[in-house]
Design a protein around this motif. Structure first.
Motif: not given
Length: 242
Positions: A42-45, A48-52, A62-72
């Motif tokens: 949900a955070l990744v999507a 992605a939606w916001a950046g799009a 934005a999706a990739l940064i959140v994906w890596v960041g939220v999972t550490g």
């Protein structure tokens, strides 16, 4: 709910309430891994939606940064470690275990992590352009069913996290999440390839290093996430072709 919070603490860097957990509660928290995947998705999507709204490429980044960041980068670390260990798999088992235990990242690991990030970025860009946000949200959920199957099926490589989780997984919980996956596949048919990917990864780690470990789980999650992103891209392209 306690198990979900423990799983959220283990798999993400999100702020959570403090909870006390013994070894048994920690092991049972694995039941909630796919649910944590929904939160991550949900955070990744959402990113992605916001950046799009500005540019599809920005949405992908934005999706990739959140994906890596939220999972550490937890699973990327496992991917790097397993790539290094796979490079030593032609030697004896002791050497493989020694490489897995080494905290340093070798050349195989660096290449694997870089290629993984590039692959995700490219695939995310294509999915943002296709507006496939619902499918993107479900990818981390589907990928995190894998560790439940691998712990139930494969022998632990050593007495680490995989061994601790093993006793907590039974057929009932696997069937419950399989049913959830089938339900999700009604809306996102590309997710139907998940069982093949999960079984394929399990076969590979058993053949290559002899069992499952925390690194094997992390690497498997990363590989399956990328494969599912590719399946979504192919599905979206097929839909546009019609």
């Amino acid at each position: 709910m306690k198990g979900f919070i423990i799983a959220l603490q283990f798999l993400t860097r999100l702020p959570t309430p403090a909870v006390a957990a013994d070894g048994g509660a920690f092991a049972r928290s694995m039941h909630w891994f796919p649910a944590v995947g929904v939160v991550i998705g949900a955070l990744v999507a959402g990113a992605a939606w916001a950046g799009a709204h500005l540019d599809p490429r920005l949405g992908a980044l934005a999706a990739l940064i959140v994906w890596v960041g939220v999972t550490g980068a937890l699973h990327l670390d496992g991917l790097g470690d397993l790539a290094d260990a796979s490079g030593a798999a032609h030697k004896d088992r002791e050497r493989v275990l020694a490489v897995l235990a080494d905290p340093h990242v070798g050349s195989f690991g660096v290449v694997a992590i870089v290629l993984q990030l590039i692959a995700k970025l490219v695939l995310l860009g294509l999915l943002v352009e296709a507006r496939a946000f619902a499918g993107l949200m479900l990818v981390p959920f589907a990928a995190r069913i894998g560790p439940l199957v691998w712990n139930w099926w494969l022998e632990p490589l050593h007495q680490g996290l995989a061994a601790r989780f093993r006793s907590a997984i039974g057929p009932a919980i696997l069937l419950a999440w399989a049913a959830a996956l089938v339900t999700a596949s009604w809306w996102v048919p590309a997710l139907l390839v998940t069982p093949l990917l999960v079984l394929g990864w399990g076969w590979r780690v058993r053949r290559t290093i002899g069992g499952i470990s925390g690194d094997g789980h992390g690497a498997g999650i990363e590989v399956i996430e990328t494969a599912l992103l590719l399946a979504l891209v192919v599905s979206a392209a097929g839909g546009h072709g019609r």
